[in-house]
Design a protein around this motif. Structure first.
Motif, PDB file in Angstrom:
ATOM      1  N   HIS A 190      -5.847  -5.850   4.015  1.00 22.76           N
ATOM      2  CA  HIS A 190      -7.125  -6.206   3.191  1.00 22.76           C
ATOM      3  C   HIS A 190      -7.873  -7.161   3.616  1.00 22.76           C
ATOM      4  O   HIS A 190      -7.602  -8.386   3.651  1.00 22.76           O
ATOM      5  CB  HIS A 190      -6.626  -6.476   1.548  1.00 22.76           C
ATOM      6  N   ASP A 249     -10.990  -5.703   1.255  1.00 25.35           N
ATOM      7  CA  ASP A 249     -10.713  -6.102  -0.264  1.00 25.35           C
ATOM      8  C   ASP A 249     -11.563  -7.269  -0.683  1.00 25.35           C
ATOM      9  O   ASP A 249     -11.402  -8.291  -0.383  1.00 25.35           O
ATOM     10  CB  ASP A 249      -9.152  -6.402  -0.432  1.00 25.35           C
ATOM     11  N   ASP A 262      -3.352  -9.126   3.239  1.00 22.12           N
ATOM     12  CA  ASP A 262      -4.554  -9.361   2.724  1.00 22.12           C
ATOM     13  C   ASP A 262      -4.961 -10.746   3.265  1.00 22.12           C
ATOM     14  O   ASP A 262      -4.289 -11.792   3.032  1.00 22.12           O
ATOM     15  CB  ASP A 262      -4.791  -9.354   1.175  1.00 22.12           C
ATOM     16  N   GLU A 272       2.009  -5.715  -1.044  1.00 19.53           N
ATOM     17  CA  GLU A 272       1.018  -6.837  -0.571  1.00 19.53           C
ATOM     18  C   GLU A 272       1.870  -8.276  -1.191  1.00 19.53           C
ATOM     19  O   GLU A 272       2.220  -8.149  -2.336  1.00 19.53           O
ATOM     20  CB  GLU A 272      -0.209  -6.552  -1.525  1.00 19.53           C
ATOM     21  N   HIS A 298      -5.160 -14.076   1.138  1.00 10.85           N
ATOM     22  CA  HIS A 298      -3.834 -14.402   0.486  1.00 10.85           C
ATOM     23  C   HIS A 298      -2.815 -15.169   1.321  1.00 10.85           C
ATOM     24  O   HIS A 298      -1.818 -15.018   1.499  1.00 10.85           O
ATOM     25  CB  HIS A 298      -3.102 -13.038  -0.069  1.00 10.85           C
TER      26      HIS A 298
END
Ligand code: RM4
Ligand code: MN
Ligand code: MN
Length: 400
Positions: free
Chosen positions: A251, A297, A224, A189, A227
């Motif tokens: 995520h 997430d 993610d 990640e 991000h």
């Protein structure tokens, strides 16, 4: 009901039903615990024990029928000394199995300057030992994916050797890969900043890809959605990783400014649709199903935690259903013929289709409530845990 021109109403329902049958989304244990911002926490009757996390997550699965697994963070949920057998009992009791396993190499004092890419060999070893322990936990729980996230990086220019850290991180990930079982995967990640504010050691998908390739063939990249920098084209990253056979999982969450951990689709549902579209296009073109772990997430701060998770899953289902309606045959023809307006409209027709009746129909066919949120609210579960968990919450400030 507005439909995509290429679909009759009944084939629309069938297409959506088939798509939703194949969409499983993992929920994170930490979404059910009290969390906050660095300015403070607002408490809820949230889960404090791993059993309560399984219980609350089990509710999401029970009402949506789409979340058979729960992601666990080792230090929070399965610390040294806990037994796999106990976790398996929780899985049976609450109808949700352990999913991806994440080490915690970011919160302990020793990780102040990083974990796998810390300048000190002894800290690197400590981090690796914890990650290897996490791989062992994953094996015992029959979890396929090991999903480390690293806070490693620096806050000020000139304070660390970025290339040396790259080597240390690479070696650590390779050692992790060596410990994986036959069917396990290592998902790498990335995150551009926070808590490190100048550089992070895995800042973007390109770095994650290089690390994953170096670590070994069972590694993939984890995207993610929170991000990324503002306006970054995430679906292009998804298309590239799919084409490289390197997309391991997601995520999901939404963002407005940074890693805000907001409800999926709350800010930009079209982006989630565009991501799903790239996946469906890849699958249509190759005839292969993309092997992607879909996970959420999010850290729910203001909304009710279980309700927000149900809302998230329903949003994901709606947007995935929309993406399943894209008429890829016509789309690819319009693309080839450079009919830009037609191509874009085929894409947007799918997005603009009201899929809710078909999604409800799919739920009915599965014996689920048409409206999982309403059904959860009527179940009395919140009232029960509010009573049971009352009185134990203490005010919390992240600055205290
Ligand atoms: C990080 C990252 C990780 C998650 C932690 C709790 O920002 O997104 O995936 O495990 O938060
Ligand atoms: Mn994440
Ligand atoms: Mn995050």
């Amino acid at each position: 009901m507005a439909t995509n021109p290429s679909h009759s109403s009944s084939s629309t329902s069938e297409t959506i039903a088939k798509a939703l049958d194949g969409l499983k989304i993992e929920v994170p244990s930490w979404a059910f615990a009290d969390t906050g911002t660095r300015f403070g926490k607002f408490l809820q009757p949230a889960a404090k024990t791993v059993e309560e996390k399984f219980a609350d997550a089990g509710q999401v699965n029970q009402f949506t029928g789409a979340c058979p697994t729960i992601a666990l963070h080792v230090q929070w949920d399965v610390p040294e000394g806990s037994k796999a057998a106990d976790i398996k009992k929780l899985a049976d009791r609450y109808g949700i199995r352990p999913g991806s396993i994440s080490p915690n190499v970011f919160q302990n004092q020793e990780y102040k300057y990083g974990s796998l890419s810390n300048e000190q060999a002894s800290i690197r070893k400590q981090a690796l030992d914890h990650i290897l322990y996490s791989v062992k936990v994953a094996k015992e729980l029959n979890s396929r994916d090991v999903t480390p996230w690293f806070a490693d990086g620096s806050n000020y220019p000139g304070t660390t050797n970025i290339r040396a850290r790259k080597h240390w991180m690479s070696e650590g990930l390779k050692s992790t890969h060596e410990a994986l079982g036959e069917d396990q995967r290592l998902l790498v990640e990335y995150k551009p900043f926070e808590p490190a504010f100048y550089h992070t050691d895995i800042a973007d998908w390109g770095m994650a890809l290089i690390y994953a390739r170096f670590a070994g063939p069972k590694s993939r990249v984890l995207v993610d959605t929170g991000h990324h920098y503002q306006t970054q084209n995430i679906e292009q990253i998804v298309a590239w990783l799919l084409d490289e056979n390197m997309l391991g999982g997601f995520h999901f969450n939404d963002r407005r400014y940074a890693d805000d951990d907001l409800t999926l689709g709350s800010i930009d549902p079209y982006q989630v649709f565009r991501i799903f579209s790239e996946i469906r296009y890849y699958e249509w073109e190759t005839g292969r199903r993309a092997d992607i772990a879909y996970m959420v997430d999010q850290s729910h701060n203001l909304k009710g935690k279980i309700e927000e998770m149900i809302q998230t899953i329903m949003t994901a289902q709606d947007l995935y259903a929309k993406a399943s309606l894209i008429d890829f045959k016509s789309l690819s023809k319009a693309q080839e013929e450079q009919q830009l307006i037609d191509a874009e409209n085929i894409f947007k027709d799918a997005f603009n289709t009201d899929v809710r009746p078909a999604v409800k129909e799919w739920r009915r066919s599965k014996g689920l409530a048409e409206d999982p949120l309403a059904a959860f609210r009527e179940s009395g579960y919140m009232e029960r845990i509010t009573r049971e968990r009352a009185g134990r919450a203490s005010a919390a400030s992240s600055y205290a």
